[in-house]
Design an enzyme around this catalytic site. Structure first.
Site, mmCIF file in Angstrom:
data_model
loop_
_atom_site.group_PDB
_atom_site.id
_atom_site.type_symbol
_atom_site.label_atom_id
_atom_site.label_comp_id
_atom_site.label_asym_id
_atom_site.label_seq_id
_atom_site.Cartn_x
_atom_site.Cartn_y
_atom_site.Cartn_z
ATOM 1 N N TRP A 1 -6.253 0.248 -9.163
ATOM 2 C CA TRP A 1 -5.978 0.731 -7.390
ATOM 3 C C TRP A 1 -7.223 0.741 -6.880
ATOM 4 O O TRP A 1 -7.193 0.415 -5.748
ATOM 5 C CB TRP A 1 -5.459 2.438 -8.060
ATOM 6 N N HIS B 1 -16.255 -1.756 -17.194
ATOM 7 C CA HIS B 1 -15.829 -0.351 -17.870
ATOM 8 C C HIS B 1 -16.984 0.130 -18.693
ATOM 9 O O HIS B 1 -17.086 0.906 -19.349
ATOM 10 C CB HIS B 1 -14.590 -1.070 -18.945
ATOM 11 N N GLY C 1 1.928 5.783 -12.417
ATOM 12 C CA GLY C 1 1.093 6.264 -11.619
ATOM 13 C C GLY C 1 1.015 7.872 -11.018
ATOM 14 O O GLY C 1 1.207 8.165 -9.907
HETATM 15 P P1 A3P Z 1 -0.146 5.046 -15.955
HETATM 16 O O1 A3P Z 1 0.144 4.254 -17.062
HETATM 17 O O2 A3P Z 1 -0.196 6.571 -16.326
HETATM 18 O O3 A3P Z 1 1.382 4.860 -15.030
HETATM 19 P P2 A3P Z 1 -6.045 1.044 -14.813
HETATM 20 O O4 A3P Z 1 -5.823 0.250 -13.579
HETATM 21 O O5 A3P Z 1 -7.445 1.439 -14.937
HETATM 22 O O6 A3P Z 1 -5.416 0.138 -15.895
HETATM 23 O O7 A3P Z 1 -5.120 2.304 -14.999
HETATM 24 C C1 A3P Z 1 -3.729 2.141 -14.980
HETATM 25 C C2 A3P Z 1 -3.159 3.323 -14.431
HETATM 26 O O8 A3P Z 1 -3.119 3.431 -13.007
HETATM 27 C C3 A3P Z 1 -1.617 3.267 -14.686
HETATM 28 O O9 A3P Z 1 -1.183 4.695 -15.284
HETATM 29 C C4 A3P Z 1 -1.101 2.728 -13.662
HETATM 30 O O10 A3P Z 1 0.639 3.080 -13.226
HETATM 31 C C5 A3P Z 1 -1.767 3.663 -12.492
HETATM 32 N N1 A3P Z 1 -1.831 2.756 -11.232
HETATM 33 C C6 A3P Z 1 -1.825 1.274 -11.152
HETATM 34 N N2 A3P Z 1 -1.989 1.162 -9.612
HETATM 35 C C7 A3P Z 1 -2.001 2.222 -9.060
HETATM 36 C C8 A3P Z 1 -1.571 2.574 -7.790
HETATM 37 N N3 A3P Z 1 -1.677 1.555 -6.836
HETATM 38 N N4 A3P Z 1 -1.685 3.817 -7.495
HETATM 39 C C9 A3P Z 1 -1.544 4.782 -8.280
HETATM 40 N N5 A3P Z 1 -1.716 4.382 -9.540
HETATM 41 C C10 A3P Z 1 -1.705 3.280 -10.094
#
Ligand code: A3P
Length: 328
Positions: free
Chosen positions: A66, A123, A296
């Site tokens: 995100w 990371h 999310g």
């Molecule tokens: P969940 O698995 O709890 O749904 P990263 O991008 O660091 O890998 O994190 C992934 C998490 O961010 C996931 O959480 C995912 O659904 C959420 N995520 C990805 N894109 C997003 C967006 N545009 N807005 C909000 N949350 C998002």
């Protein structure tokens, strides 16, 4: 504190094989994927940030995708208006628009600057970024996104489960060996939880990762912007404006009136990104693109962890953070 250098003997670092699909090595107090250690060494040896570079930092599964989308769309809004049909985020997964510093420097034939994007992600914990990045006079700025450790843990376990086959194959390829029993078999959520509580997770301990960036953001707010995933969900508009200002490209009153902030929030929303063809069917090196977009929300841990597990992790985090002024 040990930090990786080009001549570091990786095989001498403590090894953890119970967090499939990756073998982890303990370095500078963190459990890092073995496959990323050469990339980290390359970052230390040869990455020289430009003053205008923005580094997006996160513990895995804390909203990296995100943040990448928001930062990229904001920085490049002049060339790529968010409503444009050919916007890069409509063709590429956010991880295709913003590369990971340690992964891409570790790979041959990649542009370590992430092309003309001016924005990279990592990371790595703050203490392992290396002086070239953290030095006050490097100019390069850092945006960190932090998330409740319980949600980061659950998100990570579900993501690994979904992408186990691809990641295990890559880990095996990097280690020049067939996937071992350990890298083929996903541990149970309970087993993964025990390891997470012990700090033995991908880039863990999560709380030390977070607090390193938190403390630096307090010491030097012009260098490090500290964002919280939960606050971004609650108020994406204010957080996006804060991000733009920090990155040196604030939205003008005219842009705001024309709806630019709203358009970027909309373009980068979970539902918009999830429904793009590239994110429904494409894949990155390690994972299918659809795996980056799940629920999310804040607090989904309740659907996967017992309240006893949650209380235990909360206690561990609280104990570990004693003496810092940080709370989740
Ligand atoms: P969940 O698995 O709890 O749904 P990263 O991008 O660091 O890998 O994190 C992934 C998490 O961010 C996931 O959480 C995912 O659904 C959420 N995520 C990805 N894109 C997003 C967006 N545009 N807005 C909000 N949350 C998002």
């Amino acid at each position: 504190m040990a930090s990786p250098t080009m001549d570091l003997d990786i095989s001498s670092l403590p090894l953890e094989t119970r967090c499939p699909p990756f073998r982890l090595r303990q370095c500078g107090g963190f459990w890092l994927p073995e496959t990323s250690l050469p990339g980290i060494a390359a970052v230390h040896a040869s990455f020289a940030p430009r003053p205008e570079d923005i580094l997006l930092a996160s513990f895995p599964k804390s909203g990296t995708t995100w943040l990448k989308a928001l930062a990229f769309a904001t920085l490049h809004r002049a060339d790529h208006p968010p409503r444009a049909a050919d916007h890069p985020l409509r063709r590429l997964n956010p991880h295709g628009c913003v590369k990971f510093l340690e992964l891409d420097l570790g790979l041959p034939a990649q542009d370590p600057k992430g092309g003309a994007s001016g924005v990279l992600a990592t990371h790595l914990p703050y203490s392992l970024l290396g002086r070239r990045i953290t030095a006050e006079d490097s100019g390069c700025r850092i945006v960190y996104i932090c998330r409740d450790p319980k949600d980061a843990f659950v998100s990570s376990w579900l993501f690994t489960k979904k992408n186990m086959d691809m990641a295990a194959a890559m880990d095996a390829a990097n280690n020049d060996s067939p996937p071992s029993k350990a890298t083929k078999a996903l541990c149970t959520l309970q087993e993964a939880f025990e390891l997470f509580c012990d700090g033995r997770s991908f880039y863990g301990p999560q709380w030390h990762h977070v607090v390193g960036y938190w403390q630096e953001s307090r010491r030097n707010p012009h260098k490090v912007l500290f964002l919280r995933y939960e606050e971004m969900l609650q108020d994406p508009v204010s957080n996006l404006k804060k991000l733009a200002e920090f990155m040196g490209c604030p939205f003008s009153a005219e842009e705001e009136a024309a709806g630019a902030v709203r358009d970027i929030v909309e373009l980068c929303s979970l539902d918009t990104l999830r429904n793009m063809e590239v994110n429904r069917n494409g894949a990155q090196l390690l994972a299918r693109n659809d795996g980056f977009f799940r629920k999310g929300v804040a607090g989904d841990w309740r659907n996967h962890m017992t309240s006893a597990m949650a209380a235990r992790l909360d206690r561990i985090v609280q104990d570990q953070l004693q003496g810092s002024d940080f709370t989740f």
